[in-house]
Design a protein around this motif. Structure first.
Motif, PDB file in Angstrom:
ATOM      1  N   LYS A 132      44.556  48.746  90.078  1.00 22.29           N
ATOM      2  CA  LYS A 132      45.916  48.410  90.505  1.00 22.29           C
ATOM      3  C   LYS A 132      46.496  47.311  89.615  1.00 22.29           C
ATOM      4  O   LYS A 132      47.672  47.356  89.236  1.00 22.29           O
ATOM      5  CB  LYS A 132      45.903  47.954  91.974  1.00 22.29           C
ATOM      6  N   THR A 133      45.662  46.349  89.234  1.00 24.71           N
ATOM      7  CA  THR A 133      46.110  45.266  88.350  1.00 24.71           C
ATOM      8  C   THR A 133      46.508  45.834  86.990  1.00 24.71           C
ATOM      9  O   THR A 133      47.544  45.449  86.419  1.00 24.71           O
ATOM     10  CB  THR A 133      44.987  44.223  88.167  1.00 24.71           C
ATOM     11  N   ARG A 135      47.542  48.862  86.355  1.00 23.10           N
ATOM     12  CA  ARG A 135      48.793  49.625  86.533  1.00 23.10           C
ATOM     13  C   ARG A 135      50.003  48.677  86.569  1.00 23.10           C
ATOM     14  O   ARG A 135      51.048  48.976  85.988  1.00 23.10           O
ATOM     15  CB  ARG A 135      48.735  50.458  87.807  1.00 23.10           C
ATOM     16  N   GLN A 136      49.841  47.541  87.242  1.00 21.73           N
ATOM     17  CA  GLN A 136      50.935  46.561  87.314  1.00 21.73           C
ATOM     18  C   GLN A 136      51.220  45.974  85.936  1.00 21.73           C
ATOM     19  O   GLN A 136      52.383  45.807  85.556  1.00 21.73           O
ATOM     20  CB  GLN A 136      50.585  45.449  88.310  1.00 21.73           C
ATOM     21  N   GLN A 137      50.146  45.676  85.197  1.00 17.27           N
ATOM     22  CA  GLN A 137      50.334  45.139  83.849  1.00 17.27           C
ATOM     23  C   GLN A 137      50.999  46.191  82.956  1.00 17.27           C
ATOM     24  O   GLN A 137      51.866  45.858  82.144  1.00 17.27           O
ATOM     25  CB  GLN A 137      48.982  44.697  83.260  1.00 17.27           C
ATOM     26  N   SER A 139      53.044  48.532  83.922  1.00 19.30           N
ATOM     27  CA  SER A 139      54.465  48.585  84.307  1.00 19.30           C
ATOM     28  C   SER A 139      55.236  47.446  83.658  1.00 19.30           C
ATOM     29  O   SER A 139      56.358  47.624  83.168  1.00 19.30           O
ATOM     30  CB  SER A 139      54.614  48.508  85.827  1.00 19.30           C
ATOM     31  N   SER A 140      54.638  46.274  83.643  1.00 19.41           N
ATOM     32  CA  SER A 140      55.271  45.115  83.020  1.00 19.41           C
ATOM     33  C   SER A 140      55.447  45.336  81.510  1.00 19.41           C
ATOM     34  O   SER A 140      56.477  44.987  80.921  1.00 19.41           O
ATOM     35  CB  SER A 140      54.429  43.869  83.284  1.00 19.41           C
TER      36      SER A 140
END
Length: 166
Positions: A132-133, A135-137, A139-140
């Motif tokens: 999940k981390t 995926r968030q990175q 997206s950023s």
């Protein structure tokens, strides 16, 4: 090796038959027998010559191929050196672009692993973080790079290497 053994065998047959012809002539053996054995000597000599030439030609060709292989190895080494240099330069260009996009160190690591083709799960395993981390990175990264997703992100770095359509 087998060809050399056959050549030696032909040479022995030729020499022994030659001496037999000489002996037969001195003993007064019928002419047809001397002609027959002379033909065996001649056939052995012709076979020997052709076989020795063939061995010589193949040996030259093998040596030529070895030389070409050595040259190719040197060229491959040089190409490999060129590729190493190009890889270093390309990594520098990528890192420079990451800095222009103001990616954090973690985002740069994720971005580089994405460019190498790793999945989010693989990246999380390599970086010892949660998927999940990652995926968030990612997206950023997409937001900072102003791209729609992973494919467009990768394409951004590859499109300059593609030849334009005619």
């Amino acid at each position: 090796m087998k060809d050399k053994a056959i050549a030696v065998l032909l040479a022995i047959i030729m020499v022994l038959n030659f001496f037999d012809v000489i002996t037969d002539i001195s003993l007064g053996v019928p002419t047809w027998h001397i002609v027959e054995e002379s033909l065996i000597v001649l056939a052995s000599a012709i076979g020997f010559v052709f076989l020795v030439r063939d061995i010589s030609n193949r040996t030259k060709r093998i040596n030529q191929l070895k030389s070409e292989l050595d040259k190719s190895g040197i060229q491959l080494k040089n190409i490999s050196e060129e590729m190493k240099h190009a890889r270093i330069k390309y990594s520098e260009v990528i890192n420079e672009q990451f800095n222009q996009w103001r990616l954090t160190k973690s985002e740069q690591e994720v971005a580089m692993l994405m460019l190498k083709g790793l999945s989010f799960r693989e990246i999380s395993g390599v970086r010892d973080t949660k998927e999940k981390t990652v995926r968030q990175q990612a997206s950023s990264i997409y937001v900072k790079a102003d791209v729609e997703g992973r494919h467009e992100f990768s394409a951004w770095f590859l499109e300059d290497f593609m030849e334009p359509d005619s």
